[in-house]
Design a protein around this motif. Structure first.
Motif: not given
Length: 303
Positions: A126, A150, A152-155, A180
């Motif tokens: 990050r 957190d 975030g948008d990581i699956p 992926t």
């Protein structure tokens, strides 16, 4: 064998676009005169400029290893680059890999209950410290076990491993790797032993972090075992995963001296710090193509 990475890449929040085409070439072959001269001449004729070069001659195996970073003066990718490298590979019997330095390494992160290494890698990503693109997180514990992170948008993929369902779990894991398009799989304290078949399929692109002691303590509660034996050093080892458990080619290691006054909790705390640092350095080496496997060992070109 060659590996050519060409796909477009996502950017971390801290990364700026690179305006000039840049590549990293790594290769190994049997040592003989003229290798460096041939590489330099070929890149010169393509209009490329070498910005960094490191080499190593392994006198024991009589193999030559090299890492070359170069860019194109015009800002465009050299025309005929792949064909030129294929010709050189045929001439010298090279095993080579070429990386587009503007392409980020796609990383799949595996974790179990202890997630300190995972948190550290995500933080370094990050803030732009690691040029990676996390494409998924796999855990054999549900997401609630990592409630403080957190993602975030990581699956996030919950992949429970049972005694009778291990084969199915690994099949699902390999499907996730394929879906992926992960370049690297990192066992960030993933406390499950991969089968020989899975280790083979991930050969050369799967890194594990392991506590390393003298003597080596295997099984549960290794730091408590170390405390009971009165060890004077604790450490960690990052290595490539192979079918031989915890015996793959070593990428990075570190140790810290401890004393009789340290409790098992002190060992765990200090051990986690070492594990985080060692794994991050190993991932960086892989991402920057600084590590080349040399049979049961590695050649690591430090920055």
């Amino acid at each position: 064998m060659n590996v050519v990475q060409r796909n477009d890449a996502a950017r971390s929040p801290a990364q700026a676009d690179v305006g000039r085409a840049s590549h990293t070439l790594t290769f190994s072959c049997r040592n003989r005169p003229g290798i460096v001269a041939a590489i330099a001449q070929a890149l010169f004729e393509l209009g490329a400029n070498i910005t960094e070069a490191q080499q190593f001659d392994d006198t024991e195996s009589e193999r030559f290893f090299m890492r070359v970073v170069f860019n194109q003066v015009s800002g465009k990718e050299p025309a005929g680059l792949d064909a030129t490298l294929e010709a050189l590979a045929g001439r010298f019997g090279m095993t080579w890999s070429l990386r587009d330095n503007q392409r980020r390494t796609r990383v799949l992160l595996l974790v179990s209950r202890f997630d300190h290494c995972l948190v550290d890698l995500l933080y370094r990503w990050r803030v732009g410290e690691l040029e990676i693109d996390p494409v998924g997180i796999v855990s054999n514990h549900p997401v609630d076990a990592h409630a403080g992170i957190d993602f975030g948008d990581i699956p996030f993929h919950y992949l429970p491993v049972t005694k009778n369902g291990k084969e199915e779990s690994e099949a699902r894991l390999l499907r996730i790797v394929d879906e992926t398009k992960a370049d690297l799989v990192v066992l960030a304290r993933y406390m499950q032993i991969l089968s020989n078949e899975t280790a083979l399929k991930l050969s050369g692109r799967c890194i594990n972090i392991h506590h390393s002691f003298l003597p080596g303590f295997k099984g549960a509660r290794p730091y408590h075992q170390a405390f009971a034996r009165g060890v004077k050093l604790i450490g960690a080892t990052a290595h490539f995963v192979t079918s031989d458990l915890d015996e793959g080619p070593i990428i990075e290691q570190d140790v810290e001296r401890i004393s009789h006054s340290d409790t098992p909790e002190d060992l765990i705390r200090k051990g986690r710090d070492i594990e985080r640092q060692v794994l991050a350095r190993a991932v960086r080496c892989f991402v920057e193509q600084r590590v080349i496997i040399n049979e049961r060992k590695t050649v690591v070109f430090v920055s």
